[in-house]
Design an enzyme around this catalytic site. Structure first.
Site, PDB file in Angstrom:
ATOM      1  N   CYS A  85       0.993  -1.166  -0.009  1.00 25.44           N
ATOM      2  CA  CYS A  85      -0.114  -0.073  -0.123  1.00 25.44           C
ATOM      3  C   CYS A  85       0.855   1.212  -0.053  1.00 25.44           C
ATOM      4  O   CYS A  85       1.739   1.689  -1.067  1.00 25.44           O
ATOM      5  CB  CYS A  85      -1.032  -0.246   1.274  1.00 25.44           C
ATOM      6  N   HIS A 194      -3.698  -5.737   1.317  1.00 24.74           N
ATOM      7  CA  HIS A 194      -2.776  -5.881   2.484  1.00 24.74           C
ATOM      8  C   HIS A 194      -2.690  -7.340   2.677  1.00 24.74           C
ATOM      9  O   HIS A 194      -3.640  -8.060   3.460  1.00 24.74           O
ATOM     10  CB  HIS A 194      -3.262  -5.313   3.556  1.00 24.74           C
ATOM     11  N   GLU A 196      -0.711  -8.663   5.008  1.00 22.64           N
ATOM     12  CA  GLU A 196      -0.413  -8.863   6.529  1.00 22.64           C
ATOM     13  C   GLU A 196      -1.775  -8.926   7.404  1.00 22.64           C
ATOM     14  O   GLU A 196      -1.690  -9.401   8.667  1.00 22.64           O
ATOM     15  CB  GLU A 196       0.402  -7.755   6.824  1.00 22.64           C
TER      16      GLU A 196
END
Length: 223
Positions: A85, A194, A196
């Site tokens: 990002c 994302h 994560e």
């Protein structure tokens, strides 16, 4: 293996990135934006957020942080580097990746679970996936539209450097549904969604983002 996770002023997702690194089986090392010392890490993650408040434009100031000077040198020497990002925006500003991330085409901030297709499984960050595998991970951005000139786009397509594409409707107006790209060497990857935030079903929509982090371990173990 030690993986550095950079914190800039305004970074939001460094803790989740560090958690993902630990889930994958590596040691997460915190790297501060003003410190040029990378503390012996084997790879680096630039996490999401709003580094330096996104002043001027996203990633424009972060690119000149002390830690980035060391990261750029190491990345050019082959160190694995993942920008997620805002981290993707920093990589483009640092000219480690081509193109730019601009305002979403509908001028709204997006925050939703997004299906993407893994297009390249040879980079340091995608070897755990199969070609064309579709996964669901969160997408949250206001300036996530990947743009580049026609010549750059043709090179990315022809050289197989598109890491992932959005599946279905284009969420932000990115050219050719591009969600992530890699450099020619395959060690530097920028990804707008994302992974994560999707490493287990307790905290994410799926555990399907974990493969980005286990891929790093597999890639490094093969060297």
């Amino acid at each position: 293996m030690k993986v550095g996770v950079v914190t800039f002023p305004g970074t939001l997702d460094d803790r989740d990135a560090a958690r993902a690194v630990r889930f994958a089986g590596a040691q997460a090392i915190s790297l501060w934006h003003g410190d040029a010392d990378l503390h012996g890490v084997d790879a680096v993650i630039l996490p999401g957020g709003f580094s330096y408040g996104d002043y001027l434009r996203c990633g424009a100031i972060s690119r000149f942080a002390s830690v980035m000077q060391s990261i750029i040198k190491r990345a050019n020497d082959g160190m694995p580097l993942l920008g997620i990002c805002n981290g993707f925006q920093v990589l483009c500003e640092a000219h480690l990746l081509p193109g730019a991330l601009t305002r979403n085409h509908e001028l709204h901030f997006l925050c939703r679970d997004q299906k993407i297709s893994i297009e390249n499984t040879t980079s340091a960050w995608t070897t755990s996936y199969s070609q064309g595998q579709e996964i669901v991970i969160p997408l949250k951005n206001g300036e996530g539209s990947f743009q580049c000139d026609d010549q750059t786009l043709a090179a990315l397509e022809n050289e197989g450097r598109i890491i992932a594409r959005y599946v279905g409707e284009n969420p932000n107006g990115s050219r050719n549904l591009i969600a992530g790209i890699t450099n020619e060497r395959g060690n530097v990857v920028g990804l707008m969604p994302h992974p994560e935030h999707a490493i287990d079903t307790l905290t994410g929509p799926t555990p399907e983002g974990l493969g980005f982090f286990t891929s790093l371990l597999h890639s490094m173990a093969g060297k």
